[in-house]
Each structure stands twice: as structure tokens, then as C-alpha cells.
Write a protein that holds these residues in place. Structure first.
Motif, PDB file in Angstrom:
ATOM      1  N   ASN A   1     -26.609  29.042  14.144  1.00 39.58           N
ATOM      2  CA  ASN A   1     -26.092  29.592  12.900  1.00 39.58           C
ATOM      3  C   ASN A   1     -26.688  28.756  11.776  1.00 39.58           C
ATOM      4  O   ASN A   1     -26.512  27.541  11.765  1.00 39.58           O
ATOM      5  CB  ASN A   1     -24.559  29.503  12.920  1.00 39.58           C
ATOM      6  CG  ASN A   1     -23.936  30.032  11.654  1.00 39.58           C
ATOM      7  OD1 ASN A   1     -24.603  30.629  10.819  1.00 39.58           O
ATOM      8  ND2 ASN A   1     -22.641  29.810  11.500  1.00 39.58           N
TER       9      ASN A   1
ATOM     10  N   GLU B   1     -23.226  35.703  20.274  1.00 40.76           N
ATOM     11  CA  GLU B   1     -23.481  35.980  18.854  1.00 40.76           C
ATOM     12  C   GLU B   1     -24.037  37.404  18.749  1.00 40.76           C
ATOM     13  O   GLU B   1     -24.941  37.780  19.504  1.00 40.76           O
ATOM     14  CB  GLU B   1     -24.483  34.964  18.300  1.00 40.76           C
ATOM     15  CG  GLU B   1     -25.095  35.308  16.951  1.00 40.76           C
ATOM     16  CD  GLU B   1     -24.126  35.236  15.777  1.00 40.76           C
ATOM     17  OE1 GLU B   1     -23.182  34.430  15.821  1.00 40.76           O
ATOM     18  OE2 GLU B   1     -24.310  36.005  14.815  1.00 40.76           O
TER      19      GLU B   1
ATOM     20  N   GLU C   1     -15.559  29.760  11.611  1.00 42.83           N
ATOM     21  CA  GLU C   1     -17.032  29.757  11.640  1.00 42.83           C
ATOM     22  C   GLU C   1     -17.606  28.604  12.456  1.00 42.83           C
ATOM     23  O   GLU C   1     -18.815  28.456  12.545  1.00 42.83           O
ATOM     24  CB  GLU C   1     -17.577  29.658  10.213  1.00 42.83           C
ATOM     25  CG  GLU C   1     -17.368  30.906   9.391  1.00 42.83           C
ATOM     26  CD  GLU C   1     -18.635  31.746   9.291  1.00 42.83           C
ATOM     27  OE1 GLU C   1     -19.414  31.765  10.248  1.00 42.83           O
ATOM     28  OE2 GLU C   1     -18.819  32.381   8.233  1.00 42.83           O
TER      29      GLU C   1
ATOM     30  N   HIS D   1     -21.514  39.857  11.040  1.00 38.69           N
ATOM     31  CA  HIS D   1     -21.800  39.350  12.390  1.00 38.69           C
ATOM     32  C   HIS D   1     -20.521  39.146  13.187  1.00 38.69           C
ATOM     33  O   HIS D   1     -19.415  39.158  12.655  1.00 38.69           O
ATOM     34  CB  HIS D   1     -22.557  38.014  12.317  1.00 38.69           C
ATOM     35  CG  HIS D   1     -21.643  36.827  12.341  1.00 38.69           C
ATOM     36  ND1 HIS D   1     -21.759  35.795  13.241  1.00 38.69           N
ATOM     37  CD2 HIS D   1     -20.553  36.547  11.598  1.00 38.69           C
ATOM     38  CE1 HIS D   1     -20.791  34.925  13.035  1.00 38.69           C
ATOM     39  NE2 HIS D   1     -20.054  35.340  12.048  1.00 38.69           N
TER      40      HIS D   1
ATOM     41  N   ILE E   1     -25.061  24.572  14.546  1.00 34.92           N
ATOM     42  CA  ILE E   1     -25.025  24.924  13.121  1.00 34.92           C
ATOM     43  C   ILE E   1     -25.922  23.939  12.390  1.00 34.92           C
ATOM     44  O   ILE E   1     -25.843  22.729  12.633  1.00 34.92           O
ATOM     45  CB  ILE E   1     -23.592  24.833  12.544  1.00 34.92           C
ATOM     46  CG1 ILE E   1     -22.680  25.863  13.198  1.00 34.92           C
ATOM     47  CG2 ILE E   1     -23.616  25.028  11.025  1.00 34.92           C
ATOM     48  CD1 ILE E   1     -21.265  25.873  12.656  1.00 34.92           C
TER      49      ILE E   1
ATOM     50  N   ARG F   1     -28.936  33.209  13.528  1.00 34.58           N
ATOM     51  CA  ARG F   1     -28.174  34.075  12.644  1.00 34.58           C
ATOM     52  C   ARG F   1     -28.374  33.578  11.216  1.00 34.58           C
ATOM     53  O   ARG F   1     -28.393  32.382  10.965  1.00 34.58           O
ATOM     54  CB  ARG F   1     -26.683  33.987  12.990  1.00 34.58           C
ATOM     55  CG  ARG F   1     -25.814  34.642  11.956  1.00 34.58           C
ATOM     56  CD  ARG F   1     -24.375  34.151  12.027  1.00 34.58           C
ATOM     57  NE  ARG F   1     -23.666  34.578  10.839  1.00 34.58           N
ATOM     58  CZ  ARG F   1     -22.594  34.005  10.354  1.00 34.58           C
ATOM     59  NH1 ARG F   1     -22.084  32.953  10.953  1.00 34.58           N
ATOM     60  NH2 ARG F   1     -22.022  34.459   9.262  1.00 34.58           N
TER      61      ARG F   1
ATOM     62  N   PHE G   1     -19.197  36.347  16.343  1.00 30.04           N
ATOM     63  CA  PHE G   1     -19.488  35.207  17.224  1.00 30.04           C
ATOM     64  C   PHE G   1     -18.201  34.892  17.965  1.00 30.04           C
ATOM     65  O   PHE G   1     -17.127  34.935  17.372  1.00 30.04           O
ATOM     66  CB  PHE G   1     -19.929  33.980  16.408  1.00 30.04           C
ATOM     67  CG  PHE G   1     -20.046  32.720  17.236  1.00 30.04           C
ATOM     68  CD1 PHE G   1     -21.185  32.467  17.992  1.00 30.04           C
ATOM     69  CD2 PHE G   1     -19.005  31.792  17.277  1.00 30.04           C
ATOM     70  CE1 PHE G   1     -21.291  31.315  18.779  1.00 30.04           C
ATOM     71  CE2 PHE G   1     -19.099  30.638  18.067  1.00 30.04           C
ATOM     72  CZ  PHE G   1     -20.251  30.399  18.805  1.00 30.04           C
TER      73      PHE G   1
END
Ligand code: ZN
Length: 602
Positions: free
Chosen positions: A235, A175, A96, A107, A253, A196, A109
Motif C-alpha cells: 500500500n 487486496e 488502513e 479498494h 505500507i 495499491r 483489503f
């Protein structure tokens, strides 16, 4: 463009996190075509061996299977064939992070480094990529966000994209999910943010704020000629933090609660951190994505590539990220000084600054900064944090000693002209020579001491000359990041010289400072703290109990090392003054005030 490599990526099994990737080479090497997966991704200096996630591979030509030989951990060679050759890989994607690839039912990515093999010897060929939608019922509301140029795909749609060559192909993370997308312009260039995750973000405000940060950076160095679009891929899970820069985009992120919701006003500390991250990754589009060390020109993605210049690329970027927030007026001078104080605190709390220089930290990033163990605090220094402070010192020194005629801004402009627009790599001594050349100052001793040395930085005097007082105090505890004067007379007088963390209900020593009370008592990293002076102790009660001791008091620590109970004798030491905060000087002369406003733009 008949010879463009044809890539295709398909989320064939979201439940098992598997992408199928194919690449078709029109004219394979007549001696047998080699393919290679990168061992690392630019911007993250650690060997990750992305080939390890390849779980199946085969080659075919003209409908017939072609033999494949595995040459080493990352390379394959197909038997010679005169016809078009297709390599098919299945890739496990369950990382992730911004450096990885991920796929599940919610999803997809991926970074190109994780999924696309290079066609060895033909890396300069154009690449065409088909991004395939997952089979129903997955992907019903999914859209595609990437800075890769569309070549038939609808906007934010699945379909065909293209990249000029392999280096560009792997510089566009992708993504695919039910995205929230906001768009804005910076100097006429279209920008977008694609988020996301479930979020209640105030998209209009977010776009306004990002626009302001980006405009500040563009007004500083000017938009590069090839910057015709830019995308932030964000994200936003429950928690997390990180970013990775690319030429036309960045992958970020950030915890979703750190983003402003509709109705929120002002800038929370967490949102300020996010804006700093955005500013940081955006500044990289000049500093490291276009202007880069000679060692990265071009990147060798098969092995470690050493440079002593990461402090220039990460440290100076870390300096300009928050500086852009104050210069654009998004945060106040006080807020900026708080951030600088926190950076200084991080450096002061790591004893490793006395062992390792930022040049060494840059060079050894692969095995040290990116592979930190329990001894990192004693052994290494961050080329981000100390690099940012060196940039600060250099900036203030230039301003002061050239009477304001040369600042770090001017050096960055000249560096951009010399190594950015040309695409030529910066030699290892290039940055320092440029500073000396532009300023006419003898800066050799300064660079020897700050970049190659391990002594303290001259922050105090340089800040003072710009009307800012540098102050130190003891830490208030584990959550005290510095930056503020929190000395209300109740700060703990002693310290343990170790960092504790709660793990699985246990209180564990995660690191132990050299020559601190814990180390002198015999504590090892990994020990479980059970009792202090015969009474059970945990992370929550530790700080409160510590406040009751005075320097030279003695205590008994009871710890488990493995499954053996050990009693250790501890002698408390006076807590170090390792927490920094900066304040606008009460008394400044006109010169100081003028220098400060020229520096901060406020
Ligand atoms: Zn960075």
C-alpha cells in the motif's frame, strides 16, 4: 472434499465500509456449533478483539433461522442442527493498517483474522473462499492480489480460492483494487509485488531490486520446501510505514515518494529504508513464520501468548534485514555502518534499556511495547533494536572466539534445520543452548548480561576486532538519527531531556526523560510549552534557542498544564553523548580486515 468449509466475502457496502461474510459448515457439531473470531493477528502482539467489528450476525440451516448464543467477546454458539449450517456476519472495515481490514469505493483489503470466523473444533478442515467483486459502479478495474491458492478464480481475479486449513486461511491477506503488478522469479519460484495507490514507480527496477534482496535471503537459508510462490502486497499512500509477515506473502505500507520513479538512480535513504523493510518481512518467512517459539505452536488466537523469545524472532530478523542489503552489494559498507549506527543510537537514547531486558520486553510486548505511553522511553527497551544489536554482538563474538569457524549464520542454519523444517516449536532456552552447543563457547554470562541484563552491550570492543570504530557524539537535534559524524563544533551543549512535538498548533511535551532537566524542573508529559525565559517559543525556534545556553545556566519555562499557566525553574544540563556512528578503522591488521569481509561479504 465435501466437508470443506465454504467461506464467502462480499463487499456489500463500500460507502459504509461493510463486508458481508458467510461460512457454511457441512457437518456442524451435534451439540451446537461454536464460531470464534481471533483476538489478535500473528506477528502483531496485541489484543485487538476483531469480533468488535462484527456489527450483525445470524445463523440459518435449511432456509430456517437458527438461534445463536453469544458466549463471550469473540465466540458464538448456534443451536444444534443436523443439516448444513450457515453463519452470516456483517463486518465494519475501516482500518488502513497492515493488521486490519478496510473497504471503501477505491479498494478492499483484509486479513482473514478480521473477517473469517473459525469453525471451532473443525479448524483443520480445508477452507474454500469465494471473493466476490463489488456491485457496479465500484470495482470496475479491480484485480485481486493474494497468495491464497486459486481454485477456479482467474489469475488476479475474483472467484474461488482455497486454503488447507483455518490457520492458513488467515495467513493470506487480500487486496482488491486497480493494482500495479510486477512479477519476477527467485530460484525458479514465482514472486510478485502488487501495489495499491497512484504511483509512478519504475516497476522494472523495483522488481530487479526486490529480486536481488530475496535471492540473497534464499541463498542464505535455502527456499523452504513449501515456498512455491511469494507476494508482496504494498500500500503506497502519501506517507506511512509498516509491514506484517506471512508465510507466502507480506503486507507493506510505504510512502509512494520513497519508491524509485522512472529515471531515478541510486538508492535514497528512504528507498534504503523500504528495501530494509522488504528484506525484514521476507526473512520472517523463515524466522517466525516457519521456525517459531514453542509458545506459538500452534497459535492460541483467543488470548495473549507469552514468550521471552521475540528478541530472537524480531531482533535477529532486524539484524539480517540490513545485513542482506550489504551482503548482496545493494548498499556499500559505509551505508550499512550508517544503519547500524542509527540502530545503536535508538537504543542509547532510550533510558528504558537500563530498566527492562529484551527478554522482559518480549514477554510483556502485549501490554508494553505495543501499548507505549509517554513513559515508554524511561521504562521499556525495543526487542527489535536492542535485539538486533545483541545479534550483532553475538555474531562478532562467535566469529572472533571461534577464529571464524562458527558465525551467527551457522547458528541460523542449525536452528532452521532443527525447528524450521520440522515445524517443532523452539523451547524458551533453545536458541541459547544451540549457540553454546555449536560454538563450544561458554556463552552463559554473555546471554545473562545481554538478553536478561540491562547493562551496556560490548559493541565497542567487538566492532574494533572487526575493523570498525564505534564513536559517540552529542545529538544535533530532533531530526538527527545518528549514524553519521555530524560534529562540526556547533552541536548544542545542553539538552532539555524531553521530546517536544507540534500538536494542533501547540508545542507539547510528549515524553520527559527521568532525571533530565525538564523532569527536575517539574515538567509533565502533556504540558504545553509556551515560553522560554519570557519569550514565546515553538518547535521551530526551540533548537536554535537551546544552542545559546551552557551547562548549569538557569531558565524559566512557562507551560500550560491543562488550562493553568505554570512557571518552572530549569537548570540546563550538559547534553548526553547518545548519538552513535561507526567508521571503518583507519588502522586494521589483516585479521581484522579478513574478519570484516567474512562478516559483510564485501
Ligand atoms: Zn518483524
Amino acid at each position: 472434499m465435501a466437508n470443506a468449509h465454504q467461506y464467502r466475502i462480499s463487499p456489500i457496502n463500500p460507502a459504509a465500509h461493510i463486508y458481508e461474510v458467510t461460512v457454511t459448515v457441512a457437518k456442524p457439531d451435534s451439540a451446537g456449533q461454536e464460531f470464534a473470531m481471533p483476538a489478535w493477528i500473528p506477528g502483531s502482539y496485541m489484543i485487538r478483539d476483531y469480533a468488535k467489528h462484527v456489527i450483525a450476525v445470524r445463523a440459518e440451516s435449511d432456509g430456517r433461522e437458527v438461534a445463536l448464543e453469544k458466549l463471550d467477546k469473540s465466540r458464538w454458539r448456534a443451536a444444534a442442527t443436523s443439516r448444513a449450517l450457515t453463519l452470516t456476519l456483517e463486518i465494519y472495515a475501516h482500518d488502513e493498517s497492515v493488521r486490519g481490514a478496510h473497504l471503501d469505493a477505491t479498494h478492499g483489503f483484509f486479513n482473514g483474522t478480521c473477517v473469517f470466523p473459525a469453525v471451532v473444533g473443525q479448524e483443520s478442515q480445508r477452507c474454500v473462499v469465494e471473493i466476490v467483486a463489488p456491485d457496479a459502479p465500484h470495482g470496475k478495474n479491480w484485480r485481486v492480489a493474494t497468495s491464497m491458492r486459486r481454485d477456479g478464480a482467474a489469475e488476479y481475479g475474483f472467484g474461488i480460492y482455497t486454503a488447507a486449513d483455518y490457520a492458513e486461511l488467515i495467513d493470506h491477506p487480500v487486496e482488491c483494487s486497480a493494482l500495479s503488478i510486477g512479477e519476477f522469479e527467485v530460484g525458479g519460484i514465482p514472486h510478485a509485488i502488487a501495489i495499491r495507490g497512484k504511483t509512478r514507480v519504475d516497476m522494472a527496477r523495483l522488481c530487479r531490486d526486490l529480486q536481488r534482496v530475496c535471492e540473497q535471503q534464499v541463498s542464505f537459508l535455502g527456499a523452504p520446501g513449501d515456498l512455491d510462490r511469494y507476494l508482496f502486497l504494498l500500500n503506497a499512500p502519501g506517507s506511512g510505514y509498516g509491514g506484517l509477515e506471512h508465510r507466502w506473502s507480506s503486507a507493506l505500507i510505504c510512502g509512494r515518494e520513497n519508491l524509485p520513479a522512472r529515471g531515478d538512480e541510486g538508492i535514497s535513504d528512504e528507498y534504503r529504508t523500504f528495501l530494509g523493510l522488504v528484506s525484514h518481512e521476507y526473512f520472517h518467512l523463515w524466522n517466525v513464520k516457519r521456525m517459531k517459539p514453542a509458545a506459538f505452536t500452534p497459535y492460541d488466537l483467543s488470548q495473549e501468548t507469552h514468550t521471552g523469545l521475540l528478541w530472537v524472532y524480531e531482533g535477529i530478523t532486524s539484524y539480517y534485514d540490513d545485513l542482506a542489503l550489504v551482503r548482496s552489494g545493494m548498499i556499500s559498507v559505509e551505508s550499512y555502518l550508517e544503519l547500524l549506527g542509527q540502530t545503536a543510537t535508538r537504543v542509547l537514547r532510550s533510558a528504558g534499556r537500563r530498566r527492562q531486558s529484551v527478554q522482559e520486553s518480549s514477554f510483556d510486548a502485549w501490554t508494553k511495547f505495543y501499548k507505549q505511553d509517554a513513559n515508554a522511553t524511561n521504562a521499556i527497551v525495543s526487542y527489535y533494536a536492542k535485539g538486533a544489536l545483541i545479534a550483532l554482538c553475538l555474531d562478532l563474538k562467535l566469529r572472533k572466539e571461534t577464529a571464524g569457524s562458527v558465525a551467527l549464520d551457522d547458528v541460523m542454519h542449525a536452528a532452521w534445520q532443527r525447528w524450521g523444517e520440522s515445524g517443532e516449536g523452539m523451547p524458551e532456552d533453545g536458541f541459547e543452548k544451540l549457540c553454546i552447543e555449536l560454538s563450544g563457547l561458554d556463552l552463559q554470562d554473555f546471554f545473562n548480561a545481554t538478553v536478561r541484563g540491562t547493562g551496556e552491550l560490548p559493541l565497542d570492543a567487538l566492532l574494533k576486532s572487526h575493523g570498525v570504530d564505534f564513536a559517540l557524539r552529542r545529538s544535533a537535534g530532533a531530526t538527527d538519527k545518528g549514524g553519521k559524524n555530524a560534529d562540526d563544533g556547533t552541536l548544542p551543549q545542553v539538552w532539555l531531556g524531553a521530546i517536544l512535538a507540534a500538536r494542533n498548533g501547540k508545542t507539547i511535551f510528549v515524553s520527559v526523560d527521568n532525571d533530565g532537566p525538564a523532569e527536575l524542573a517539574g515538567v509533565s508529559p502533556g504540558d504545553e510549552l509556551v515560553a522560554l525565559d519570557g519569550l514565546r517559543i515553538d518547535i521551530a525556534s526551540c533548537e536554535k534557542r537551546t544552542r545559546r545556553y551552557r551547562p548549569r545556566d538557569k531558565s524559566t519555562l512557562t507551560v500550560f498544564r491543562g488550562d493553568e499557566l505554570i512557571e518552572l525553574r530549569l537548570k540546563w544540563q550538559e547534553a548526553p553523548v547518545d548519538t552513535c556512528y561507526l567508521v571503518s578503522a583507519a588502522e586494521t591488521d589483516d585479521d581484522m580486515a579478513a574478519r570484516r569481509s567474512a562478516w559483510l561479504g564485501q
